[in-house]
Design an enzyme around this catalytic site. Sequence first.
Site, PDB file in Angstrom:
ATOM      1  N   GLU A  27       1.079  -1.056  -0.261  1.00 18.30           N
ATOM      2  CA  GLU A  27      -0.124  -0.351  -0.025  1.00 18.30           C
ATOM      3  C   GLU A  27       0.620   1.125  -0.230  1.00 18.30           C
ATOM      4  O   GLU A  27       2.101   1.179  -0.136  1.00 18.30           O
ATOM      5  CB  GLU A  27      -0.928  -0.294   1.406  1.00 18.30           C
ATOM      6  CG  GLU A  27      -0.627   0.353   2.622  1.00 18.30           C
ATOM      7  CD  GLU A  27      -1.316   1.075   3.497  1.00 18.30           C
ATOM      8  OE1 GLU A  27      -1.531   1.766   3.644  1.00 18.30           O
ATOM      9  OE2 GLU A  27      -0.998   0.237   4.799  1.00 18.30           O
ATOM     10  N   LYS A  89      -5.631  10.868   0.504  1.00 20.52           N
ATOM     11  CA  LYS A  89      -5.613   9.182   1.062  1.00 20.52           C
ATOM     12  C   LYS A  89      -7.137   9.017   0.580  1.00 20.52           C
ATOM     13  O   LYS A  89      -8.212   8.925   0.701  1.00 20.52           O
ATOM     14  CB  LYS A  89      -5.277  10.067   2.178  1.00 20.52           C
ATOM     15  CG  LYS A  89      -6.193   7.942   3.418  1.00 20.52           C
ATOM     16  CD  LYS A  89      -6.330   8.911   4.875  1.00 20.52           C
ATOM     17  CE  LYS A  89      -6.874   7.179   5.825  1.00 20.52           C
ATOM     18  NZ  LYS A  89      -6.967   7.393   6.538  1.00 20.52           N
ATOM     19  N   VAL A 109      -5.300   0.247   2.984  1.00 17.18           N
ATOM     20  CA  VAL A 109      -5.324  -1.516   2.472  1.00 17.18           C
ATOM     21  C   VAL A 109      -6.786  -0.707   1.827  1.00 17.18           C
ATOM     22  O   VAL A 109      -6.015  -2.627   0.907  1.00 17.18           O
ATOM     23  CB  VAL A 109      -5.481  -1.879   4.382  1.00 17.18           C
ATOM     24  CG1 VAL A 109      -5.491  -3.407   3.835  1.00 17.18           C
ATOM     25  CG2 VAL A 109      -4.123  -1.686   4.618  1.00 17.18           C
ATOM     26  N   ASP A 141     -17.002   5.092  13.762  1.00 14.91           N
ATOM     27  CA  ASP A 141     -15.692   5.105  12.754  1.00 14.91           C
ATOM     28  C   ASP A 141     -15.366   3.216  13.367  1.00 14.91           C
ATOM     29  O   ASP A 141     -14.659   3.324  13.621  1.00 14.91           O
ATOM     30  CB  ASP A 141     -14.560   6.630  13.786  1.00 14.91           C
ATOM     31  CG  ASP A 141     -13.485   6.396  12.418  1.00 14.91           C
ATOM     32  OD1 ASP A 141     -13.369   5.300  11.589  1.00 14.91           O
ATOM     33  OD2 ASP A 141     -12.984   7.153  12.879  1.00 14.91           O
ATOM     34  N   SER A 143     -13.551   1.171   9.907  1.00 14.13           N
ATOM     35  CA  SER A 143     -12.821   2.132   8.703  1.00 14.13           C
ATOM     36  C   SER A 143     -13.147   0.753   7.723  1.00 14.13           C
ATOM     37  O   SER A 143     -14.031  -0.669   8.055  1.00 14.13           O
ATOM     38  CB  SER A 143     -11.532   1.011   8.763  1.00 14.13           C
ATOM     39  OG  SER A 143     -10.660   1.058   7.774  1.00 14.13           O
ATOM     40  N   ALA A 144     -12.990   1.553   6.618  1.00 16.83           N
ATOM     41  CA  ALA A 144     -13.288   0.757   5.276  1.00 16.83           C
ATOM     42  C   ALA A 144     -13.060  -0.637   4.850  1.00 16.83           C
ATOM     43  O   ALA A 144     -13.171  -1.502   3.914  1.00 16.83           O
ATOM     44  CB  ALA A 144     -13.636   1.325   3.841  1.00 16.83           C
ATOM     45  N   ASP A 145     -11.487  -0.579   5.917  1.00 18.78           N
ATOM     46  CA  ASP A 145     -10.301  -1.850   5.058  1.00 18.78           C
ATOM     47  C   ASP A 145     -11.611  -3.264   5.772  1.00 18.78           C
ATOM     48  O   ASP A 145     -11.208  -4.111   5.270  1.00 18.78           O
ATOM     49  CB  ASP A 145      -8.985  -1.606   5.972  1.00 18.78           C
ATOM     50  CG  ASP A 145      -8.553  -0.356   6.050  1.00 18.78           C
ATOM     51  OD1 ASP A 145      -8.421   0.002   4.431  1.00 18.78           O
ATOM     52  OD2 ASP A 145      -7.370  -0.744   6.715  1.00 18.78           O
ATOM     53  N   LYS A 162      -3.077  -2.056  15.665  1.00 18.65           N
ATOM     54  CA  LYS A 162      -2.737  -0.695  16.843  1.00 18.65           C
ATOM     55  C   LYS A 162      -4.004  -1.004  17.827  1.00 18.65           C
ATOM     56  O   LYS A 162      -4.893  -0.515  17.882  1.00 18.65           O
ATOM     57  CB  LYS A 162      -2.737   0.982  16.480  1.00 18.65           C
ATOM     58  CG  LYS A 162      -1.182   0.499  15.390  1.00 18.65           C
ATOM     59  CD  LYS A 162      -1.090   1.885  15.370  1.00 18.65           C
ATOM     60  CE  LYS A 162       0.558   2.451  14.220  1.00 18.65           C
ATOM     61  NZ  LYS A 162       0.555   2.113  13.478  1.00 18.65           N
TER      62      LYS A 162
END
Length: 307
Positions: A27, A89, A109, A141, A143-145, A162
């Site tokens: 990435e 991003k 990602v 919130d 992530s779209a990952d 993390k």
Amino acid sequence: MNLNAYLDVAPEVKAAIDAGKPVVALESTIISHGMPYPQNVETALSVEKIIRDNCAVPATTAIIHGRLKAGLSKDEIEYLGKTGQGVTKVSRRDIPMIVSKEMDGASTVATTMIIAAMAGIRIFATGGIGGVHRGAQKTFDISADLEELAMTPVTVVCAGAKAILDLPLTLEYLETKGVPVLGYQTEELPAFYTRKSGLSVDYRVDSPKELAKAIHVKSELGLQGGILVTNPIPEEFSMDTDVINKAIDQAIAESVEQGIHGKETTPFLLARVKEITGGDSLDSNIQLVYNNAKIAAQTAVELSSLR
Ligand code: PSU
Ligand code: MN
């Protein structure tokens, strides 16, 4: 290979894919938004070298002047690293606009999985993935990952997530979405900077060969979505749990105070954690990416013999 009018696959990458040789995607948000310059560029180039040293071809992804790229030149990597947060991003929802406006973008990602799948690349190495943020019960919130892992057939090798994220909720989300979460030589989910999180992965795999077989079988079964491989940071580079957790707590408190939200949250937290730990976390971050690149390349080699 899936031909796409908006995709440029670098000649070396295309030749490898067409010949069924091992390729590993990488990435670029980790370059632009995940690390400071110049360590970001040095790391990106070293990661490519590690993949080559392990007999696979690296394909760093991005969007350059509206073209989806699988395989970047040194100059393009340097440009993304130097421009840093000045590059957009790009997650899934950003792709149509960045392409249609012929802009540049760094791939998260999620976007790297999309580009890899288009190009016919089955495995991808990175540091950490996005996930369910702490406080997501209120902020939504997530992530779209995670959605991408649910639908796009690419295996992602990371060092866990993390603790800027809510790790138990991230695992719950992945379970709901049917994403296998594997531990590389461990039963415990690694927490990026540290080897332990107190949480269990679904299954343990002990070798690139075993991992390649799982990827192959999932694909043969026609099950949609990816696999998440969590590979613990080598012991000698792992951080002190208290030090890193205090830094993360402070960074999160600051992000709340300053009203940071949306796509800014993750880059803000990454940068603050690095500043608070005086750069120690950056060294760990770099080393764990190298470690993931090695396993991904070795797995790509095994996969190429399973066609
Ligand atoms: N976590 C890290 N390092 C990173 C990222 C996440 O430890 O560089 C980057 C990756 O590109 C990831 C993205 O896909 O942040 C997730 O952003 P968001 O939470 O906004 O979806
Ligand atoms: Mn988010």
